[in-house]
Design a protein around this motif. Sequence first.
Motif, PDB file in Angstrom:
ATOM      1  N   LEU A  76      62.046  21.766  25.691  1.00 37.17           N
ATOM      2  CA  LEU A  76      63.112  22.465  25.692  1.00 37.17           C
ATOM      3  C   LEU A  76      64.197  21.450  26.619  1.00 37.17           C
ATOM      4  N   GLU A  77      65.466  21.764  26.339  1.00 35.50           N
ATOM      5  CA  GLU A  77      66.324  21.093  26.961  1.00 35.50           C
ATOM      6  C   GLU A  77      66.832  21.696  28.610  1.00 35.50           C
ATOM      7  N   THR A 131      60.897  28.277  31.470  1.00 33.71           N
ATOM      8  CA  THR A 131      60.062  27.296  31.375  1.00 33.71           C
ATOM      9  C   THR A 131      60.928  25.879  30.699  1.00 33.71           C
ATOM     10  N   THR A 132      60.170  24.734  30.827  1.00 42.84           N
ATOM     11  CA  THR A 132      60.930  23.750  30.189  1.00 42.84           C
ATOM     12  C   THR A 132      60.398  23.091  28.799  1.00 42.84           C
ATOM     13  N   ALA A 133      59.249  24.023  28.372  1.00 46.43           N
ATOM     14  CA  ALA A 133      58.466  23.690  27.252  1.00 46.43           C
ATOM     15  C   ALA A 133      57.834  25.157  26.841  1.00 46.43           C
TER      16      ALA A 133
END
Length: 270
Positions: A76-77, A131-133
């Motif tokens: 994710l951004e 989260t970042t993913a």
Amino acid sequence: MIKFLVSFFIVFLTLSNANINDKVKQLIGETDFALNESLIQYLFENQDRYYDYAGNLSYKKLIETLEKNDLLDIKLEGQTSLNYRFIFNHNPKKSLNLLKDILKSQGHFDYRTLNIQKEENDLLWDFELNTTAAINPLLLSENLIKHFCKIRDIKKEGNNWTILIDTFTSDVYKPFDFVSNEEMIFKKPLKEYFLKISKANIIKVYSYRGNSWRPSVVFYDEELNVLKLYKKDNFTRFLRVKVPQNTRYIKIDDLYSLSNMKKGIKVTKE
């Protein structure tokens, strides 16, 4: 409500089995599907290999193919909030504990439960994940298979994921096998000791020198219902406890801190 949702997704799965492209499109999005349609048609030309003997779609094989060909991007951004809905069709307590342990093993700790609904053997769990993913669906599938579960359906709409899991034969997360062993020696614990057991009348726990163990022992049945709880707020070197009938799992812990068991323990059964 849950019965309706499970029925809905089973019907949805049956309908979508006719065309894997529909499931791929749901997982990667319509834009990426259109950009890679030729490759997708080539990769999934032989659709039969993605179904099991009962005619159910194998999400592990499907997702594995997408990941190998860089078609499923879960990054994710930056920090993002994703909404997940997991639906289990059996063993609600055990299944929920299993999934939480799997999420931790995949590095997902920052989540907030929004809703839990239980109806007979079904369970619906809604949570928000920061989260970042996204949760890696291939890793999730592999971990579930190790514990005798399988993904039956995945639906993704923007930042919202819905995952239906068949947990009819589920097991807890990585229990120690005390079924085929008469004696087990445990080193310094990273978490409480969780044992799978059967056909035992008595367990004996020996605490090694250097410990200051104050016992907490919980006996569970197959569905993780508590059968018996034993606690002792005294320094203990040796413990002998009767095992309740129908015990399937035993959790051995300390009342206050795992550091009180830092030298490990030995467990035997009769």
